[in-house]
Motif scaffolding. Structure first.
Motif, mmCIF file in Angstrom:
data_model
loop_
_atom_site.group_PDB
_atom_site.id
_atom_site.type_symbol
_atom_site.label_atom_id
_atom_site.label_comp_id
_atom_site.label_asym_id
_atom_site.label_seq_id
_atom_site.Cartn_x
_atom_site.Cartn_y
_atom_site.Cartn_z
ATOM 1 N N PRO A 52 48.810 24.248 -5.984
ATOM 2 C CA PRO A 52 47.818 25.214 -5.530
ATOM 3 C C PRO A 52 48.487 26.495 -5.059
ATOM 4 O O PRO A 52 49.539 26.458 -4.424
ATOM 5 N N GLY A 53 47.878 27.631 -5.395
ATOM 6 C CA GLY A 53 48.397 28.929 -4.969
ATOM 7 C C GLY A 53 47.695 29.390 -3.708
ATOM 8 O O GLY A 53 46.914 28.649 -3.098
ATOM 9 N N PRO A 54 47.934 30.626 -3.311
ATOM 10 C CA PRO A 54 47.289 31.149 -2.102
ATOM 11 C C PRO A 54 45.778 31.331 -2.313
ATOM 12 O O PRO A 54 45.324 31.594 -3.428
ATOM 13 N N ILE A 55 45.039 31.198 -1.240
ATOM 14 C CA ILE A 55 43.591 31.404 -1.292
ATOM 15 C C ILE A 55 43.317 32.902 -1.322
ATOM 16 O O ILE A 55 43.900 33.672 -0.558
ATOM 17 N N GLN A 56 42.439 33.298 -2.240
ATOM 18 C CA GLN A 56 42.009 34.692 -2.337
ATOM 19 C C GLN A 56 40.494 34.702 -2.268
ATOM 20 O O GLN A 56 39.824 34.302 -3.221
ATOM 21 N N GLY A 57 39.983 35.135 -1.137
ATOM 22 C CA GLY A 57 38.538 35.088 -0.940
ATOM 23 C C GLY A 57 38.086 33.649 -0.829
ATOM 24 O O GLY A 57 38.555 32.902 0.018
ATOM 25 N N ASN A 58 37.179 33.253 -1.722
ATOM 26 C CA ASN A 58 36.687 31.869 -1.681
ATOM 27 C C ASN A 58 37.212 31.038 -2.849
ATOM 28 O O ASN A 58 36.619 30.038 -3.222
ATOM 29 N N GLN A 59 38.349 31.450 -3.423
ATOM 30 C CA GLN A 59 38.917 30.667 -4.521
ATOM 31 C C GLN A 59 40.428 30.588 -4.428
ATOM 32 O O GLN A 59 41.071 31.401 -3.767
ATOM 33 N N GLN A 60 40.957 29.599 -5.115
ATOM 34 C CA GLN A 60 42.385 29.342 -5.091
ATOM 35 C C GLN A 60 42.823 28.996 -6.509
ATOM 36 O O GLN A 60 42.244 28.116 -7.148
ATOM 37 N N LYS A 61 43.862 29.680 -6.993
ATOM 38 C CA LYS A 61 44.389 29.346 -8.318
ATOM 39 C C LYS A 61 45.200 28.065 -8.202
ATOM 40 O O LYS A 61 46.017 27.914 -7.291
ATOM 41 N N VAL A 62 44.962 27.146 -9.144
ATOM 42 C CA VAL A 62 45.665 25.876 -9.170
ATOM 43 C C VAL A 62 46.317 25.722 -10.544
ATOM 44 O O VAL A 62 45.672 25.941 -11.564
ATOM 45 N N GLU A 63 47.586 25.381 -10.541
ATOM 46 C CA GLU A 63 48.295 25.060 -11.776
ATOM 47 C C GLU A 63 48.544 23.563 -11.792
ATOM 48 O O GLU A 63 49.048 23.005 -10.815
#
Length: 136
Positions: A52-63
């Motif tokens: 999981p990446g950093p949270i941006q607003g109400n979403q988080q990029k996940v690889e």
């Protein structure tokens, strides 16, 4: 997204569709795979890595990295063709265009291996990413 591990089922179905004569299973990882005489040829799918990446607003990029473990009895005559078929079926394929990035091949933490029972294991890792909404 209702199912954080949704890609697994989509990869399993893709491989079942593309490799009709090969058994395709899912697992929770290497430690729980039970070696059986009738196991090969099989492709076993499981989550290798979740980043999981950093949270941006109400979403988080996940690889996520998904492992497709190619299991064969004869490494010389069976492995190469089946490995090629798995790569062809998965690389560049997008499980769900509205949610996921296309799968691409990546390095695996596992190395090819064999057992004393004469079964060979070839790990193929594929990565995708998606945005996970932290609030609905």
């Amino acid at each position: 997204m209702q199912n954080y591990l949704q890609v697994e089922g989509l990869i399993v179905q893709r491989l079942k569709d593309q490799l009709e004569e090969i058994r395709v299973l899912s697992s929770w990882g290497m430690p729980v795979i039970h070696e059986e005489a009738e196991l090969p040829p099989t492709v076993i799918i499981f989550l290798e890595e979740d980043k999981p990446g950093p949270i941006q607003g109400n979403q988080q990029k996940v690889e996520q990295t998904w492992l497709c473990l190619v299991v064969v009895r004869d490494s010389e005559s069976d492995a190469g063709a089946l490995i090629s078929r798995v790569i062809t079926a998965v690389v560049g394929w997008t499980p769900d265009r509205t949610l996921f990035k296309p799968l691409q091949r990546t390095a695996s933490a596992y190395s090819p291996d064999y057992s004393p029972n004469g079964i060979f294991y070839f790990p193929l890792a594929f990565e995708t990413s998606f945005l996970f909404k932290t609030t609905e």
